[in-house]
Scaffold this active site. Sequence first.
Site, PDB file in Angstrom:
ATOM      1  CE  LYS A 121      49.284  39.523  34.936  1.00 40.25           C
ATOM      2  NZ  LYS A 121      48.428  40.721  34.771  1.00 40.25           N
ATOM      3  CG  ASP A 226      39.323  43.278  36.433  1.00 39.61           C
ATOM      4  OD1 ASP A 226      38.379  43.384  37.238  1.00 39.61           O
ATOM      5  OD2 ASP A 226      40.170  42.367  36.499  1.00 39.61           O
TER       6      ASP A 226
END
Length: 487
Positions: A121, A226
């Site tokens: 990532k 989130d």
Amino acid sequence: MKLDVNALRYLSKDDFRVLTACEMGMRNHEIVPAELVDRIAGLKHGGTYKVLRNLLKNKLVHHDCKKYDGFRLTYLGYDFLAIKTLVNRGVFASVGRQIGVGKESDIFEVATEDGTVLAMKLHRLGRTSFRAVKSKRDYLAHRRSFNWLYLSRLAALKEFAFMKALGDHGFPVPTAVDCNRHCVIMSLVPGYPLVQIRELQNPDDVFDKILGLVIRLAEHGLIHCDFNEFNIMIDDDETVTMIDFPQMVSVSHRNAQMYFDRDIGCIYKFFNKRFNLTEKGGQDGSETDDDDSGRPSFLSIQKSSGALDKELAASGFTKKEQVEIEKFIDENAEEHESGSDDDDSTPEQESDDGDAVSAEISSLKIVDQGPAGVPDLVVMDSDKHETLSKEHATSTSPSGENKPTDPTADGVEDPKGSESGGEDDDDSSEDTEDEDDALLTKQLNKQRKRAMAAALGRRRPLNSRNAYKDKGKGTMNSKIQRQACQW
């Protein structure tokens, strides 16, 4: 920017040395001067400028000459530095295809030497779609200035720390492998995002698992902030795995309840829209005490075990900072209590002061104006006669000489002293007082006329007549004055 690792195999040690020099210079420069890059890199015979041209050709650095000739790293150059470091560590040996993209990061497949596939990532903060990082995330803490590369590095470090801690406590998260700069290496989750799932065999069970994760996180002192269908992975066995952790905050955060309710609302909204599930009560009454709408309540959640928000930098809080904040809060509470006591005593002091002032004011009385137009003051309190008589023991004559006077000369009468002092006055003292009063009256009349004339604009005041006479060092009058001072 698209990651193209083909150029990575052709870069030399000097190229990475210059890239590292640019990275070090960007600690305190937005645009690193070319001379500073050359000095940090330390290449011989001007080799730095030749390397910079090669890096500029591959878009690893950006050239800027608006204010001065300088360079800055691009995200591609930062990617190459992170990948080179991780490859040297032996974390992985090859980079594969891109498997995901988000508003803050890109996901790629990487493989180790033995063929194990991992996920890489790369955080890319600063994209046009998400530039409100300073107000939406707490990466900066107390800092004011920043650049996007530094923010991406902070986000990667924070996500790696949360992922490792959650994995150690048994949460269904990817396994954290390694981290360098803005790059995080983790295990590859064999599943699909929940947003891509159209049908589930047991949607009620999946819904309960997801709500249980939110509640369990809150019990450990963390809120995801989130938690939606884009950050939940589902495999073929309907096993739930949550991802994306850099924005997590502590339950002690001032907006913790709002974030918790928002996460719960996203889950209810998605399952209601996709799988037609309506709101219902909690599955386990011991874990949550539902409110009237049937949703889990933030106020009823108790932190049972493992306060991860204190162990990690959740919302900028660590163990040391938590102790300091508690100490600061206690001190402020004590100061507030002492301040409230002072506030209680303040009205009493103000009332005492007001009484004293009113007493002093009531002891004076204005009588009719004298012949000179100056009002006379009569002392009503006999105890203050001695103080006023001492203050007016000496007065200035119109010629500027100090001479002793009697308090009655200024119009201050003493009801007790006037009886005894009036009998002992001589004719000479009366004549002197009359002369002084006449001179004082004359001067006051002159000053009054001058003030009225100046107010009406008929003539300028005396102090402004020669306003421009001696200005400047080159005039004759100023030279004469300086010579006179020297003599």
